[in-house]
Design an enzyme around this catalytic site. Sequence first.
Site, PDB file in Angstrom:
ATOM      1  N   GLN A  75      -8.396  25.166   9.063  1.00 29.89           N
ATOM      2  CA  GLN A  75      -9.699  25.807   9.226  1.00 29.89           C
ATOM      3  C   GLN A  75     -10.235  25.645  10.656  1.00 29.89           C
ATOM      4  O   GLN A  75     -11.445  25.649  10.882  1.00 29.89           O
ATOM      5  CB  GLN A  75     -10.698  25.227   8.227  1.00 29.89           C
ATOM      6  CG  GLN A  75     -10.557  25.755   6.811  1.00 29.89           C
ATOM      7  CD  GLN A  75     -11.023  27.202   6.663  1.00 29.89           C
ATOM      8  OE1 GLN A  75     -11.673  27.765   7.548  1.00 29.89           O
ATOM      9  NE2 GLN A  75     -10.672  27.821   5.547  1.00 29.89           N
ATOM     10  N   SER A  76      -9.337  25.559  11.625  1.00 27.91           N
ATOM     11  CA  SER A  76      -9.739  25.324  13.009  1.00 27.91           C
ATOM     12  C   SER A  76     -10.549  26.482  13.597  1.00 27.91           C
ATOM     13  O   SER A  76     -10.107  27.634  13.611  1.00 27.91           O
ATOM     14  CB  SER A  76      -8.499  25.099  13.876  1.00 27.91           C
ATOM     15  OG  SER A  76      -8.820  25.131  15.250  1.00 27.91           O
ATOM     16  N   ASN A  77     -11.727  26.146  14.108  1.00 30.38           N
ATOM     17  CA  ASN A  77     -12.520  27.127  14.847  1.00 30.38           C
ATOM     18  C   ASN A  77     -11.868  27.442  16.187  1.00 30.38           C
ATOM     19  O   ASN A  77     -11.916  28.573  16.661  1.00 30.38           O
ATOM     20  CB  ASN A  77     -13.929  26.582  15.081  1.00 30.38           C
ATOM     21  CG  ASN A  77     -14.643  26.263  13.790  1.00 30.38           C
ATOM     22  OD1 ASN A  77     -14.798  27.117  12.931  1.00 30.38           O
ATOM     23  ND2 ASN A  77     -15.076  25.017  13.646  1.00 30.38           N
TER      24      ASN A  77
END
EC number: 4.4.1.15
Length: 339
Positions: A75-77
């Site tokens: 879920q890396s921005n």
Amino acid sequence: MITSKFTKAHLAHLPTPFELMPNMTKKFKGPNLYIKRDDATGLAFGGNKVRQLEYYVGHAMDQNADALLTTGAVQSNHVRQTVAAARKMGWHVEVQLEHRVDTHAKEYSESGNPYLNKLMGAVIHNFDVGEDELGADKAMYDRAEELKVQGYNPYVIPLSATDKTPWGSLGYVECIEELCHQASESKTQIDAIILGSGSANTHAGVLAGLIALDMNIPVYGFCVRRDGIAQTERVEIKTRKVLTLLGIDETKLTPGMVMCADWVLAPGYGLPSSEVVDAIHTTAFEEGILLDPTYTGKAMAGMLGMIKDGKFNDNDNIVFLHTGGTPSLFGYPELVAGK
């Protein structure tokens, strides 16, 4: 501008707003709570990584790159914004998703940021070892060598602390200059800055910017991935590198300037405690401002804990740096279960 000598790609909507959170201020009775809205940087839902990418992409432009590669959590921005930056530049992009969070929930692996990465057409690789930064970076550098054979000129954005030059931190040197100008215009004395501390690029840039401007404002970083001792060392290393990049004596980073607290970290990266969930709900309810479970939710829980413990004086002006992360909320439907 402090960073004007460096090549910069124009990716963000700047300046971002600096504003009072009136309802939170009233609710918690004491310091005035301000927010720097770096969730509003614009590119693909915005966030702090856009400022960082302006300088990473700028450095890549200097090297005539035509492809971007990076690595990050599922879920890396950072991964999502790297994909968007590459698309805006018209470049090829490949990203690697590290399985850092112990969950098999379909929403976590398919909604939010992973969905957006696919929507923007990134080539996606998987890295099953969740806590091996050097290994994750190496995999991307190895892939870059393969892309060279295919005719690309790739540029890798690494995440490990061994990154020789944290170009992205320059974005937060610039942010601090912007924030101090906004505060001066509104005649607001900033008494403290609160932020989430992970890769440390943002934290290091903020500290270096304050040192460059000779501003004595304490910065409280709340750990989101590693314990306070390890994070403090990481921030110190990166801040010194940024100061050197700016041509500033690194000894101006004095003992005690780097403050990293890890009491909101548990139960781990990407896993919110009840205090973090409460902070997310409170901020949404009181201000209509959305925080994420990995970074900003933990930083807000840390700030509210400091207020409850009487760490600030009445009428202090505290600035919460909102670094974005909104899309990852869709990977955590349990946050509103039963509501």
